[in-house]
Motif scaffolding. Structure first.
Motif, PDB file in Angstrom:
ATOM      1  N   CYS A 132      10.423  -4.749  -8.749  1.00  0.00           N
ATOM      2  CA  CYS A 132      11.099  -6.039  -8.927  1.00  0.00           C
ATOM      3  C   CYS A 132      12.584  -5.902  -8.609  1.00  0.00           C
ATOM      4  CB  CYS A 132      10.941  -6.531 -10.363  1.00  0.00           C
ATOM      5  SG  CYS A 132       9.246  -6.576 -10.984  1.00  0.00           S
ATOM      6  N   CYS A 184      10.575  -6.181 -16.676  1.00  0.00           N
ATOM      7  CA  CYS A 184      10.313  -7.449 -15.994  1.00  0.00           C
ATOM      8  C   CYS A 184       8.933  -7.997 -16.347  1.00  0.00           C
ATOM      9  CB  CYS A 184      10.428  -7.270 -14.492  1.00  0.00           C
ATOM     10  SG  CYS A 184      12.038  -6.657 -13.943  1.00  0.00           S
ATOM     11  N   HIS A 197       7.551 -11.542 -17.712  1.00  0.00           N
ATOM     12  CA  HIS A 197       7.053 -12.363 -16.612  1.00  0.00           C
ATOM     13  C   HIS A 197       5.636 -11.953 -16.251  1.00  0.00           C
ATOM     14  CE1 HIS A 197      10.935 -14.237 -15.463  1.00  0.00           C
ATOM     15  NE2 HIS A 197      11.460 -13.117 -15.940  1.00  0.00           N
ATOM     16  N   GLY A 205       4.655 -14.931 -11.954  1.00  0.00           N
ATOM     17  CA  GLY A 205       6.058 -14.935 -12.332  1.00  0.00           C
ATOM     18  C   GLY A 205       6.415 -15.782 -13.527  1.00  0.00           C
ATOM     19  N   HIS A 231       5.933 -15.321  -4.862  1.00  0.00           N
ATOM     20  CA  HIS A 231       5.650 -14.192  -3.974  1.00  0.00           C
ATOM     21  C   HIS A 231       4.499 -14.468  -3.018  1.00  0.00           C
ATOM     22  CE1 HIS A 231       7.573 -11.776  -7.420  1.00  0.00           C
ATOM     23  NE2 HIS A 231       8.469 -11.946  -6.464  1.00  0.00           N
TER      24      HIS A 231
END
Length: 361
Positions: free
Chosen positions: A129, A201, A205, A210, A42
């Motif tokens: 996400c 998520c 993560h 991530g 990102h």
């Protein structure tokens, strides 16, 4: 001042504010958070994800929500525009930064629409996400494109439908959002629900970089040292006689079988050899020399595969869906296996494929 400089300052100001709050035990430092973001996808503002449109000078609205922070804020309605849509082109070279997920509109987001037209609510921390990890197509997209064309009729009206990239949310929600092509008359599993501590998520993560946090996985799934070796379904789904590896091995095996089936069908039924190159858009190309591989000279857009039939297109779509979610084995293994299995079985109606050992969950 460059867009990247502005974004970095914006992130630093946001993180500085967060760092000023009472720290939780062993909470990451501001430096650690920033470094994780810069090292992660990102924050990689040099990535093609953010630079693809540099020559154009702007990111088009159709792509802006996920490929520019200003586009994401536009989609949220944080810029004063309507929510859940992008009204304006976005700035180039602006990665998905702190403000994207920490602006009030993002933190309040709980429901997200999918390409199938289904809106999923109750997403909580997974909502932001989900916006960008759901793909851009669905069963309905493929069904509409192939409607009215004979299943084995080569048609110049057809072209490959790319589900897009990083489609974990589409796989995870399964039949609930129909991200894969679901064949008529077959049932498909819905959302894969994990244990409460690993059901979002950010539970699995690291939210800024991530990376997958594997320690919790191995605490529960004891007896393995690699999370890819985990399996809770013990059938030999790909029919290779081996059922003691991870469920990822079964998905990989079925994926390879589907590749062979696609190749055989294209050669014998569509009449034009096909090959796949995972790095080159639009991924499926004409295998002009018939050697079973796509070389650099063949992996070019003018050589894109053009002898599509509805049956071939549906199978290729599912092949790409699984290829673009390398974590399908943990996001929703049963859904991935069902899609691959049904695609192989469909092609086997026209070409000889050994399906006797295949098992469908």
């Amino acid at each position: 001042m460059s867009a990247i400089r502005v974004l970095t300052l914006s992130c630093a100001m946001t993180l500085g504010f967060l760092a000023a709050a009472p720290a939780a035990a062993q909470a990451p430092t501001l430096t650690e958070i920033t470094e994780a973001w810069l090292d992660g996808p990102h924050g990689d503002y040099r990535s093609p994800s953010y630079t693809h449109w540099n020559e154009d000078g702007e990111v088009p609205p159709a792509c802006a929500a996920c490929h520019s922070e200003t586009g994401f804020l536009d989609w949220l309605g944080a810029d004063g525009s309507a929510a859940l849509s992008v009204e304006h082109p976005a700035t180039i070279n602006t990665a998905i930064g702190c403000v994207s997920c920490h602006v009030s509109q993002a933190e309040a987001l709980d429901a997200v629409p999918f390409p199938s037209g289904v809106t999923v609510s109750g997403l909580n921390t997974s909502a932001t996400c989900t916006v960008c990890h759901q793909g851009r197509a669905s069963t309905a997209t493929v069904a509409e494109a192939t409607d009215g064309i004979g299943p084995d009729t080569v048609s110049d009206e057809l072209s490959f439908i790319n589900v897009h990239y990083g489609v974990a949310a589409a796989v995870m929600h399964g039949a609930e959002t129909r991200g894969g092509f679901q064949y008529d008359g077959r049932s498909y599993v819905g959302r894969f629900v994990h244990v409460a501590s690993a059901n979002s998520c950010v539970a699995c993560h690291e939210p800024h970089g991530g990376e997958v946090a594997t320690a919790g996985c191995l605490d529960c799934h004891q007896g393995v040292s690699d999370i890819a070796a985990i399996r809770t379904r013990h059938a030999d789904f790909d029919g290779d006689g081996i059922a003691d590896g991870g469920i990822a091995d079964e998905i990989d095996g079925l994926h390879a079988i589907l590749n062979d089936a696609i190749t055989a069908y294209a050669r014998e039924v569509a009449g034009t050899p096909i090959g796949y190159d995972k790095e080159s858009y639009p991924y499926f190309f004409t295998d002009g020399d018939g050697d079973g591989r796509i070389g650099a000279a063949e992996a070019v857009y003018p050589n894109r595969y053009a002898s599509w039939t509805p049956r071939l297109l549906k199978a290729a779509y599912n092949y790409q869906l699984v290829a673009k979610d390398p974590g399908a084995w943990t996001h929703n293994p049963s859904y991935a296996i069902q899609l691959l299995h049904d695609s192989v079985m469909s092609l086997s109606e026209r070409v000889e494929i050994d399906t006797g050992g295949l098992v469908r969950p």
